[in-house]
Write an enzyme that holds these catalytic residues in place. Structure first.
Site, short mmCIF file in Angstrom:
data_model
loop_
_atom_site.label_atom_id
_atom_site.label_comp_id
_atom_site.label_asym_id
_atom_site.label_seq_id
_atom_site.Cartn_x
_atom_site.Cartn_y
_atom_site.Cartn_z
N THR A 33 21.49 47.91 -2.59
CA THR A 33 20.76 46.66 -2.44
C THR A 33 21.61 45.51 -2.96
O THR A 33 22.17 45.60 -4.04
CB THR A 33 19.42 46.74 -3.20
OG1 THR A 33 18.67 47.83 -2.65
CG2 THR A 33 18.63 45.45 -3.08
N CYS A 80 46.95 45.21 -31.65
CA CYS A 80 45.87 45.22 -32.62
C CYS A 80 44.56 44.79 -31.98
O CYS A 80 43.49 45.27 -32.31
CB CYS A 80 46.18 44.28 -33.78
SG CYS A 80 47.58 44.81 -34.76
N GLN A 88 42.95 36.08 -9.66
CA GLN A 88 43.36 34.89 -10.42
C GLN A 88 43.78 33.74 -9.51
O GLN A 88 44.02 32.63 -9.98
CB GLN A 88 44.51 35.24 -11.37
CG GLN A 88 44.12 36.20 -12.49
CD GLN A 88 43.26 35.54 -13.57
OE1 GLN A 88 43.23 34.32 -13.70
NE2 GLN A 88 42.56 36.35 -14.33
N ASN A 101 47.39 37.87 -14.28
CA ASN A 101 46.38 37.32 -15.17
C ASN A 101 46.90 37.02 -16.58
O ASN A 101 46.37 36.15 -17.25
CB ASN A 101 45.18 38.25 -15.26
CG ASN A 101 45.57 39.70 -15.43
OD1 ASN A 101 46.33 40.26 -14.64
ND2 ASN A 101 45.07 40.32 -16.49
C1 PLP Z 1 15.09 56.68 -4.71
C2 PLP Z 1 16.12 55.60 -4.60
N1 PLP Z 1 17.40 55.85 -4.93
C3 PLP Z 1 18.35 54.91 -4.86
C4 PLP Z 1 18.08 53.63 -4.44
C5 PLP Z 1 19.18 52.65 -4.35
O1 PLP Z 1 19.18 51.73 -5.41
P1 PLP Z 1 19.77 50.24 -5.22
O2 PLP Z 1 18.83 49.56 -4.30
O3 PLP Z 1 19.76 49.64 -6.57
O4 PLP Z 1 21.11 50.37 -4.64
C6 PLP Z 1 16.74 53.33 -4.08
C7 PLP Z 1 16.35 51.98 -3.62
O5 PLP Z 1 16.68 51.52 -2.55
C8 PLP Z 1 15.75 54.33 -4.16
O6 PLP Z 1 14.49 54.08 -3.83
C1 PLP Z 2 44.03 40.08 -11.80
C2 PLP Z 2 42.69 40.66 -12.08
N1 PLP Z 2 42.25 41.70 -11.35
C3 PLP Z 2 41.03 42.26 -11.55
C4 PLP Z 2 40.18 41.78 -12.52
C5 PLP Z 2 38.87 42.46 -12.70
O1 PLP Z 2 37.79 41.74 -12.15
P1 PLP Z 2 36.34 41.85 -12.79
O2 PLP Z 2 36.40 41.19 -14.11
O3 PLP Z 2 35.43 41.13 -11.84
O4 PLP Z 2 35.98 43.29 -12.89
C6 PLP Z 2 40.60 40.70 -13.32
C7 PLP Z 2 39.75 40.13 -14.38
O5 PLP Z 2 39.52 40.68 -15.40
C8 PLP Z 2 41.87 40.14 -13.09
O6 PLP Z 2 42.32 39.11 -13.83
S1 FES Z 3 45.01 46.91 -35.64
FE1 FES Z 3 47.06 46.42 -36.04
S2 FES Z 3 46.94 45.94 -38.14
FE2 FES Z 3 44.89 46.28 -37.69
#
Ligand code: PLP
Ligand code: PLP
Ligand code: FES
Ligand code: FES
Lengths: 129, 391, 391
Positions: free
Chosen positions: B237, B324, B177, B149
């Site tokens: 979900t 930085c 990438q 990347n």
């Molecule tokens: C009590 C409870 N915990 C966890 C989940 C999982 O959440 P999500 O659907 O966002 O993965 C659910 C819903 O399905 C839920 O009702």
């Molecule tokens: C090579 C590479 N791997 C993994 C990621 C992480 O993916 P995401 O941004 O969807 O968490 C990125 C991007 O930031 C990437 O460039």
């Molecule tokens: S973080 Fe490097 S000079 Fe500010």
């Protein structure tokens, strides 16, 4: 990330450059490899002119610019009182993690003043941390 | 605005947004529900799965939806490691992987696994022969990215896959990438890949949605446990709108891939040529084997965050590997691993071109960048205008 | 269409969709980027974090975004278990938790952890005294849900929290079903909760986005490793649109919560009264201590999937805990755990009311449901019309 004031000093840094035959020169750096060099022209114990060069982030450049503005025209005693906080405050704040970038300006200033003192045959002052 | 940070993220194509909208509005049903209103969501999920499979040359049953490239990488690395723990504890990867692969590896080291970070050459390339030599009796996983990347280097995936296959070691590749830049064919040329990560927001789809391709028969633990979604392999979900959008996005990104890559490459090459005229700049990464849209330069005597922000002020979006910018002490781990000295890595600038760009953008960057570099050098204590360019 | 499955998922409110749209269109920048176009995304993420914190009575620094309730539960349970492994290996939970908590616990059992599934009473309630008795020297986590998704039972969270706090055991609660139904106050009455899971699609937000509240000072490992997002605790490019939507959704869901819950409860109570007139039906869960929108009945002599599908044909969306519907051999683990015999659990129907419902919906269900039950009983070999109702 940075406020308007910082951006202004970063985009249009004041007092950039070098002074030929400067009366005091100070340099400071940090572990990133950032570096500031400051040049003082001193007359009657007063900073008549100041220039700087800085390698670093926007906070470092803006702090350098602000620090030079703050010490210009000041007596050496006044300039010695420059603090990181005062620079940051004059810039209306720096983002968290960027506060230490103003440290190099204070350090370089102190070193330039001591450089001048040495040249005058005076004892260097003890740098604060 | 000139957006040259496509490797960080891309805009979402209009058709992709339109594919998503119904699932944010009327078709809100839960795909796990039995009644009609959930069925539309279910169908959208399965349609997207087919589109991904088609784009990758895979079977739909081999596609698992995740919350992005990071989760896919975590799952592939840790899921395989834990599933194959009894067979061994050795993993091979490279030091220029994304943190989404490196940090799971570091984590596994704290759990008793052994990780070899195989050195890469000055361009970031893995040597397949060295890789082969690093394989041990107890090697249970090889993870090498398709393309980097930061510096855009394209790894010799086919050769690595062959080595892995011959030694019977499962092979994961982070192709985040690569999608939209190369044709993948997991039943054909890429048949030695066992797992492959992708992320929609790198190919003009939404953020927070990705997938892991898992070849049939691959040993891997579930990583997120719960409901029966994704054949009980990845619970939760489904992000239906995101999945539908990713399906559309991959379809668009892989139609006419060569022509598209060629167009980006052409613009990129002109930009590269122009930038190389700036003194004291060097190109990081391989001169040829690189992602079509990627450029990564180091400008000596300059710090990258400053460069980036000045470009931003001029309406150009870019990226840097400077310390930085990240608030850490060290510049980019990728630049370090290919031997760029820290003080030069500090001055790195990444420009990544893509569908948002036009030839005018290239003109504009070529106009602005040299001025900005000049301006920053003028305030740099390291720069002496008399220095000669060393390209 | 009469949608009575709000516990499965909810429609997305118009204002929520509108909050999301800009981040699917113009504001596509990566929140981690330094330049202006990423900043809008960053700000949206932080604004949402503040809204969540406000709604929960928490600090913004304690909110971590995830891909949904399932990931939040996985992270809380496994992240705590692995972080505290040296302190012990015992976890206490209850058998009526969502699978997103139960399966991570089962997984931990394969990794050498000890899990106590504390029995609940016939209504699904935990006895805090029994919980206290179950705490051991090596107990490192207690996970008890705020309210159950199937039978709606509200657990005595304050008492459980107190017990956990007194024994210095971290307490996680799955509040996925609670948000928008109760006021939470993590700095006040809920101050003994250390971690809390939530999921946007249960409170009129999008699917595939959730959060884990982690009280400052809680020992927990990262679960998804990689980039520096979420203070390095949860890596991965942020689902900005989803996060922004969730922020808006929780703001709307927690404004005027009492009045809203009261309105739903009233409709629900009328529906309940009407349904109870059907012979041979019983209410599952607690008669009073239940989620305002939840109803869960068992109709004897009837199989739930058939009931659900016939209702669907009549335009009513509902849910069931029948084994036939899930393709597994056993009916709902929740109904089993509260002692409902399998043959009766088979005939369960869950109706969950919410913002999509009106009094007319209640009328319509009261008209249709008795007929459908009648029709299915007429074809059931178990049913003898002479049986008397046992309420
Ligand atoms: C009590 C409870 N915990 C966890 C989940 C999982 O959440 P999500 O659907 O966002 O993965 C659910 C819903 O399905 C839920 O009702
Ligand atoms: C090579 C590479 N791997 C993994 C990621 C992480 O993916 P995401 O941004 O969807 O968490 C990125 C991007 O930031 C990437 O460039
Ligand atoms: S973080 Fe490097 S000079 Fe500010
Ligand atoms: S009768 Fe078909 S699944 Fe039970």
């Amino acid at each position: 990330v940075y406020n308007k004031k910082v951006m202004d000093h970063f985009m249009n840094p004041r007092n950039v450059g070098e002074i030929e035959n400067a009366d005091g020169i100070g340099e400071a750096g940090n572990p990133h490899g950032d570096q500031m060099k400051i040049f003082l022209k001193i007359r009657d114990n007063r900073i008549e002119d100041v220039k700087f060069k800085t390698f670093g982030c926007a906070a470092a450049i803006a702090s350098s610019s602000m620090a030079t503005e703050m010490i210009k025209g000041k007596t050496l005693e006044e300039a010695w009182e420059l603090t990181d906080e005062a620079v940051a405050e004059a810039l209306e704040g720096l983002p968290p993690g960027k506060l230490e970038c103003s440290v190099v300006s204070r350090e370089a200033t102190h070193r330039a003043i001591n450089d001048y003192r040495k040249k005058q045959g005076l004892e260097p002052l003890e740098e604060k941390t | 605005l000139v957006y040259m940070d496509h490797a960080a993220t891309t805009f979402i194509k209009q058709e992709v947004v339109e594919t998503m909208l119904p699932f944010l509005k009327d078709h809100f049903g839960n795909p796990s529900s039995l009644y009609s209103i959930g069925r539309e969501g279910k169908e959208a999920v399965e349609t997207a799965r087919e589109k991904l499979a088609k784009a990758l040359g895979a079977s739909p049953e081999e596609i698992y939806f995740t919350s992005g490239g990071t989760e896919s990488d975590n799952w592939a690395v840790k899921g395989t490691a834990f599933a194959r723990r009894k067979k061994g504890k050795h993993i091979i990867t490279i030091p220029i992987e994304h943190h989404a692969v490196l940090y799971p590896c570091k984590y596994l080291e704290t759990k008793g696994f052994d990780v070899t970070y195989l050195p890469v050459d000055e361009y970031g390339l893995v040597d397949p022969a060295e890789l082969e030599a690093a394989i041990r009796e107890d090697t249970i996983l090889i993870s090498v990215m398709y393309a980097n990347n930061e510096i855009g280097t394209i790894e010799p995936i086919l050769e690595i896959g062959k080595v892995a296959g011959e030694h019977g070691v499962p092979f994961h590749t982070d192709a985040v990438q690569a999608i939209g830049n190369f044709s993948l064919d997991l039943k054909g040329k890429d048949r030695d890949v066992n797992m492959l990560s992708l992320s929609a927001h790198k190919f003009y789809g939404p953020k927070g949605i990705g997938a892991l391709y898992i070849r049939e028969g691959t040993e891997i633990d579930s990583y997120i446990h719960g409901g029966a979604q994704e054949k009980r392999k990845r619970a939760g979900t489904e992000n239906v709108a995101g999945i539908a959008g990713m399906g559309k996005a991959i379809e668009l990104a892989t139609a006419n891939i060569e022509k598209h890559a060629e167009k980006i490459r052409k613009m990129r090459d002109r930009l590269r040529k122009g930038i190389m005229e700036i003194p004291h700049c060097r190109l990081n990464g391989h001169p040829e084997r690189r992602l079509p849209g990627n450029l990564n330069f180091s400008f000596e005597y300059i710090e990258g965050e400053s460069l980036l922000l000045m470009l931003d002020q001029m309406g150009i979006c870019s990226s840097t590997g400077s310390a930085c910018s990240s608030g850490s002490l060290d510049p980019s781990h990728v630049l370090s691993a290919i031997g760029v000295p820290p003080e030069i890595a500090q001055g790195s600038l990444r420009l990544t071109l893509g569908d948002a760009n036009t030839e005018e953008d290239v003109d504009y960057v070529l106009e602005v960048l040299p001025q900005v570099v000049e301006k920053l050098r003028a305030i740099s204590p390291f720069y002496k205008p008399s220095d000669v360019c060393e390209k």
